[in-house]
Design a protein around this motif. Sequence first.
Motif, short mmCIF file in Angstrom:
data_model
loop_
_atom_site.label_atom_id
_atom_site.label_comp_id
_atom_site.label_asym_id
_atom_site.label_seq_id
_atom_site.Cartn_x
_atom_site.Cartn_y
_atom_site.Cartn_z
N SER A 1 0.85 -1.20 0.00
CA SER A 1 0.00 0.00 0.00
C SER A 1 0.88 1.24 0.00
N ALA A 2 0.33 2.32 -0.52
CA ALA A 2 0.99 3.62 -0.50
C ALA A 2 -0.05 4.63 -0.04
N THR A 3 0.17 5.22 1.13
CA THR A 3 -0.84 6.09 1.72
C THR A 3 -0.22 7.42 2.13
N PRO A 4 -1.04 8.49 2.16
CA PRO A 4 -0.51 9.79 2.58
C PRO A 4 -0.39 9.87 4.10
N ASP A 5 0.58 10.62 4.55
CA ASP A 5 0.73 10.91 5.97
C ASP A 5 1.21 12.35 6.08
#
Length: 443
Positions: free
Chosen positions: A227-231
Amino acid sequence: MVPVDIVLARLLALHPKRIDLSLDRMWRVLDRLNHPERRLPPVIHVAGTNGKGSTVAFLRAILEAAGFGVHVYTSPHLVRFNERIRLARPGGSVLVEDDELVDALATCERLNAGDPITFFEITTAAAFLLFARHPADVLLLEVGLGGRLDATNVVDRPIATVITSVSHDHHEFLGDTIELIAAEKAGILKRGVPAIIAPQSQQALSVIERHAERLRAPLRIGGKHWSATPDRDRMVFRDGNGVMELPAPRLFGRHQLDNAGTAIATLRCIHALRIPDTAIEQGLTSVEWPARMQRLARGRLAELAPEGAELWLDGGHNPDGGLAVANALADLDRRDARPLILIVGMLANKDCQGFLMKFAGLARAVIAVPVRQDTALPSEEIVQIARRIGIPAENCDSVGEALAAATSLGLDPAPRILITGSLYLAGEVLAANGLPCLIHPLE
């Protein structure tokens, strides 16, 4: 030397323009060329509806940051045909030069000996010839249309295959359901070769999984294996090897997280490449890919925009592409609220209503412009479609006139203007703007 534009024009005129998906013509010309497709560097083969080009751009940026020599094949081009073919060089790949391109095209034309072949097929054969002539560590090979019968699908043993987001497009060639389209994209999967899959609808994923199971191709699926998610202002990538905290991709929009994640997941499953984390970080922040939420901050067209306005360019042209761009614009609006004006030109075979529906409630107005293609949708029809879905619309004869019309609206604050609807229009805009095709990072 014959100018490359003259050679390309002759090929367009001599060979059938209608796409006829088949590999027979490719195999014939490649056999006469002594099979350059068998002498290529290790290939990463990329298919999908949306995000192919951006994913390839991330792959190239990361690989080159790690010191690898990279060949790249993409389509279509925006301004010059040479954009489709990048050759590995010390310090980074470069666009093929005219003399080499003309020589390869002439060789393919001579050996094809007037037999039927499409423009994409003969230019793909020329690209393979060029890639085989020059050493490189990796070839990033983007599918032109579909996958199963695309001219690029003559490579029988890539080191990885990649399928980006699958959605509706090119119904006349690929079918009118997600399942049929996904089956065509899944045609690039190869027996035992790892396949990296971007986040997909369940309909598309089920088809891809069935194809992979039959071929025993190991899958790395977005949302399941990685997964690639914003933070906040960063990106977090997770897979079976751990968690990486990374800078946000230079290419703007939530959808670019998936494209960046797909590229990272691909490289992390090819163990022979050994990509250091520092190269991934550098690639994310240095990547360039014109006409994908590209800010036009300078240039001739930028100077015609209303004073204080933001001018953006994106080549999105199908409903899912429209949704990705609309989401990116909504994110921009939360940071800095401005009225949104769309300058839109599209081809007649695209779902204009489905595309514009994604901007309903977001766009203040649509200004329709012509695209210089035989298959362009008349700007008057774009106006009618926009008005039917509740967006005020008018048409102009050029992007320059559209920018003047946007100025005449007298909006306060100054508007955010997006030129969109077609990669052909995006190419016209970049040429008219008069600057190199550079990405301007979000300020």
